[in-house]
Write a protein that holds these residues in place. Structure first.
Motif, PDB file in Angstrom:
ATOM      1  N   PHE B  97       0.833  -1.203   0.000  1.00  0.00           N
ATOM      2  CA  PHE B  97       0.000   0.000   0.000  1.00  0.00           C
ATOM      3  C   PHE B  97       0.869   1.255   0.000  1.00  0.00           C
ATOM      4  O   PHE B  97       2.028   1.227   0.405  1.00  0.00           O
ATOM      5  N   ASP B  99       0.195   3.949   1.849  1.00  0.00           N
ATOM      6  CA  ASP B  99       0.292   4.485   3.215  1.00  0.00           C
ATOM      7  C   ASP B  99       0.978   3.478   4.135  1.00  0.00           C
ATOM      8  O   ASP B  99       0.351   2.898   5.015  1.00  0.00           O
ATOM      9  N   ASP B 102       0.256   3.322   7.893  1.00  0.00           N
ATOM     10  CA  ASP B 102      -0.944   2.673   8.430  1.00  0.00           C
ATOM     11  C   ASP B 102      -0.930   1.170   8.207  1.00  0.00           C
ATOM     12  O   ASP B 102      -1.684   0.444   8.842  1.00  0.00           O
ATOM     13  N   ALA B 103      -0.084   0.723   7.281  1.00  0.00           N
ATOM     14  CA  ALA B 103      -0.102  -0.699   6.938  1.00  0.00           C
ATOM     15  C   ALA B 103       0.827  -1.522   7.829  1.00  0.00           C
ATOM     16  O   ALA B 103       0.753  -2.747   7.838  1.00  0.00           O
ATOM     17  N   LEU B 104       1.696  -0.838   8.599  1.00  0.00           N
ATOM     18  CA  LEU B 104       2.604  -1.557   9.501  1.00  0.00           C
ATOM     19  C   LEU B 104       2.033  -1.546  10.909  1.00  0.00           C
ATOM     20  O   LEU B 104       1.231  -0.686  11.261  1.00  0.00           O
ATOM     21  N   LEU B 105       2.445  -2.516  11.727  1.00  0.00           N
ATOM     22  CA  LEU B 105       2.034  -2.510  13.124  1.00  0.00           C
ATOM     23  C   LEU B 105       3.015  -1.627  13.902  1.00  0.00           C
ATOM     24  O   LEU B 105       4.177  -1.989  14.052  1.00  0.00           O
ATOM     25  N   PRO B 106       2.562  -0.468  14.380  1.00  0.00           N
ATOM     26  CA  PRO B 106       3.505   0.471  15.000  1.00  0.00           C
ATOM     27  C   PRO B 106       4.125  -0.064  16.297  1.00  0.00           C
ATOM     28  O   PRO B 106       5.173   0.404  16.708  1.00  0.00           O
ATOM     29  N   TRP B 107       3.450  -1.038  16.931  1.00  0.00           N
ATOM     30  CA  TRP B 107       3.956  -1.549  18.206  1.00  0.00           C
ATOM     31  C   TRP B 107       4.916  -2.718  18.017  1.00  0.00           C
ATOM     32  O   TRP B 107       5.370  -3.290  18.978  1.00  0.00           O
ATOM     33  N   ARG B 108       5.192  -3.070  16.777  1.00  0.00           N
ATOM     34  CA  ARG B 108       6.159  -4.134  16.535  1.00  0.00           C
ATOM     35  C   ARG B 108       7.398  -3.569  15.858  1.00  0.00           C
ATOM     36  O   ARG B 108       7.290  -2.677  15.017  1.00  0.00           O
ATOM     37  N   PHE B 148      11.444   0.416  15.847  1.00  0.00           N
ATOM     38  CA  PHE B 148      10.007   0.502  15.603  1.00  0.00           C
ATOM     39  C   PHE B 148       9.773   1.373  14.365  1.00  0.00           C
ATOM     40  O   PHE B 148      10.602   2.234  14.052  1.00  0.00           O
ATOM     41  N   ARG B 164       7.888  -7.348   4.395  1.00  0.00           N
ATOM     42  CA  ARG B 164       6.802  -8.179   4.906  1.00  0.00           C
ATOM     43  C   ARG B 164       6.130  -8.938   3.761  1.00  0.00           C
ATOM     44  O   ARG B 164       5.776 -10.109   3.897  1.00  0.00           O
TER      45      ARG B 164
END
Lengths: 254, 270
Positions: B97, B99, B102-108, B148, B164
């Motif tokens: 994508f 963006d 928004d497509a990644l997990l910010p907490w990982r 992060f 990913r």
């Protein structure tokens, strides 16, 4: 940046000192009878005396225990029930009005009901604390589930995530910042309810101790107890804030 | 500035025609909220082809990509992957994508974001580590594995999203204006990188962009769409040799001719 923070810290100390000075002046000039408002020096002496004698520690520990267990129950149930509700938009829409009805209920009003059901027991106390402190965490968790970005839901679908995997790897971490903020709020409620509960039910603890001092007109001791509540509230909130900062490390951009 | 070496051979045209169809759209209509978004789309993307989709905004490029991803069912017609109707997203069809934030997990961490794919596959933890390192190394993020997303630049975050997708070992890449939000330098670097990755794995690419030069530089074929309702209007074959070169390719007469044609096509609407 650092200097600014120090200035603010200094100012808040000055403000606190001003309040204590005003308190001392009110007592010195006899504006309020020392039976109702002892000077801060005597409240402080009473606090030091009671701590040195070691007579307060068991009560403090009991109150901390009520507060902590009640909070733990509330946090666990809040996150668990919040997840169950949050996971489905339909359930969310269906239950939201009911939750909003429960949330503003003063939990202390539940004591008479809980006493009628459970009697004057420790369990009764924990039930009321757990119930009363539940709401901030529960509602925050529900909201945290509702605010998962649509893009992340798509990514989860694209990767073929199971519902379970989605809950634990996406929705719950997404709810974490709000849930932790809720847990910080619920800690304060747990403290309030511990004290009220001890006063109402006669369970041993700092709350009951403070009430007994008031009944005996030992106001310096009463104020010493109140000061101690302030310290407990402040320190416990600091601990959760520290936890928040550690667990939400990913949000910071150093 | 190094010239990326790309091993992919130039295919004769007839060979491209002979490759089986990876993604096939047949008579596809999409109606969303009572609005006809796509009308009668017929389009084949062949295996190993790098297909670029261009068109004015609002002409349904992204909708077409979402159909291919299995995120959206067609209102009418058929969307097939290797001959089978697409009903659900598949793991061997990866989506990048625009963006990335928004497509990644910010907490990982970067490694954690890649790990998500392997966890979802049910791969044992012992196997994951080396796989994650391999994938991150491919996009040059190995040194940033424990950071992060918020600690990474935009270009690095987009690299992470690509990593990913690499973990999915896709046969088809669906890319929705993936470099649209990046600065020119980063965009160029990532264009060359994605061509290298694609050439190494021989995957099919469905690349949506509004940048005409990007479409020509990357594509084997540029498909142009028109809006109201969205439809496939024209196809341009890109007969430029591979590997393509950042400085030389855009100077070739064929590149300039195509650029002129595409600009004319876009201008025709105004």
């Amino acid at each position: 940046m650092k200097a600014r923070r120090l200035v603010w810290l200094g100012l808040s100390f000055v403000f606190a000192a001003a309040i204590i000075v005003a308190w001392q002046l009110i007592s010195n000039f006899g504006l309020v009878s020392p039976i109702f408002l002892p000077p801060p020096s005597r409240a402080w002496n009473a606090l030091v005396f009671n701590i040195e004698r070691g007579s307060l520690l068991p009560y403090v520990l009991l109150t901390l225990q009520h507060m902590f267990y009640g909070w733990l129950i509330a946090s666990f149930l809040g996150v668990a029930i919040g997840s169950l509700i949050g996971v489905s938009p339909a359930v969310r829409a269906y239950l939201a009005p009911m939750l909003e009805f429960f949330r503003p209920l003063p939990a202390s009003a539940l004591f008479p009901i809980a006493i009628a059901i459970f009697g004057l027991t420790e369990n009764m106390l924990l039930v009321v604390i757990g119930f009363g402190a539940l709401w901030p965490t529960l509602l925050a968790t529900v909201n945290g589930f509702a605010t998962v970005k649509p893009r992340l839901e798509e990514v989860s679908r694209l990767l073929g995530m199971s519902r379970r995997k989605f809950i634990f790897s996406v929705a719950l971490p997404n709810a974490m910042p709000e849930a932790l903020a809720g847990m910080r709020l619920s800690l304060t409620i747990a403290l309030i309810l511990s004290v009220t509960g001890e006063i109402l039910s006669g369970s041993d603890g700092l709350g009951r101790w403070v009430m007994l001092q008031a009944r005996g007109f030992r106001t310096p001791d009463l104020f010493a107890g109140v000061l101690l509540f302030g310290v407990i509230g402040y320190l416990s909130a600091q601990i959760v804030t520290y936890l928040e900062r550690r667990l939400l490390r990913w949000r910071a951009t150093p | 500035m190094t010239v990326t070496s790309i091993k992919r051979p130039v295919r004769p045209d007839d060979a491209a025609e002979a490759a089986p169809v990876a993604l096939g759209f047949k008579g596809v209509d999409v109606v969303l909220a009572d609005k006809l978004i796509l009308a009668g789309v017929d389009l084949d993307v062949r295996q190993g082809e790098f297909m670029c989709l261009i068109g004015a905004s609002g002409c349904g490029k992204t909708t077409l990509l979402r159909l291919a991803a299995g995120l959206l069912p067609p209102t009418k017609g058929e969307v097939r992957y290797l001959g089978n109707p697409i009903s659900e997203p598949r793991r061997d069809v990866a989506v990048v994508f625009q963006d990335y934030g928004d497509a990644l997990l910010p907490w990982r961490t970067a490694a954690g974001n890649v790990s998500l794919v392997y966890e979802t596959m049910g791969m044992p933890a012992s196997e994951r580590k080396s796989r994650i390192e391999g994938v991150l190394a491919k996009v040059g993020l190995l040194d940033h594995a424990e950071k992060f997303p918020a600690q990474l630049s935009g270009g690095m975050q987009q690299r992470l999203q690509i990593a990913r997708c690499l973990a999915q070992e896709p046969a088809v890449w669906l890319m929705d204006e993936p470099f649209g939000a990046l600065d020119a330098m980063t965009r160029h670097a990532l264009q060359d990188e994605i061509m290298r990755i694609v050439a190494e794995s021989g995957t099919t690419v469905f690349f949506v962009t509004h940048d005409l030069e990007e479409a020509i530089y990357l594509g084997d074929r540029v498909v142009a769409m028109k809006p109201h309702p969205g439809r496939v209007a024209q196809t341009f074959d890109v007969k430029l040799a591979r590997p393509r070169d950042r400085r030389l390719t855009p100077e070739q007469p064929e590149f300039l001719r195509l650029r002129r044609e595409l600009y004319d096509f876009i201008e025709a609407d105004h």
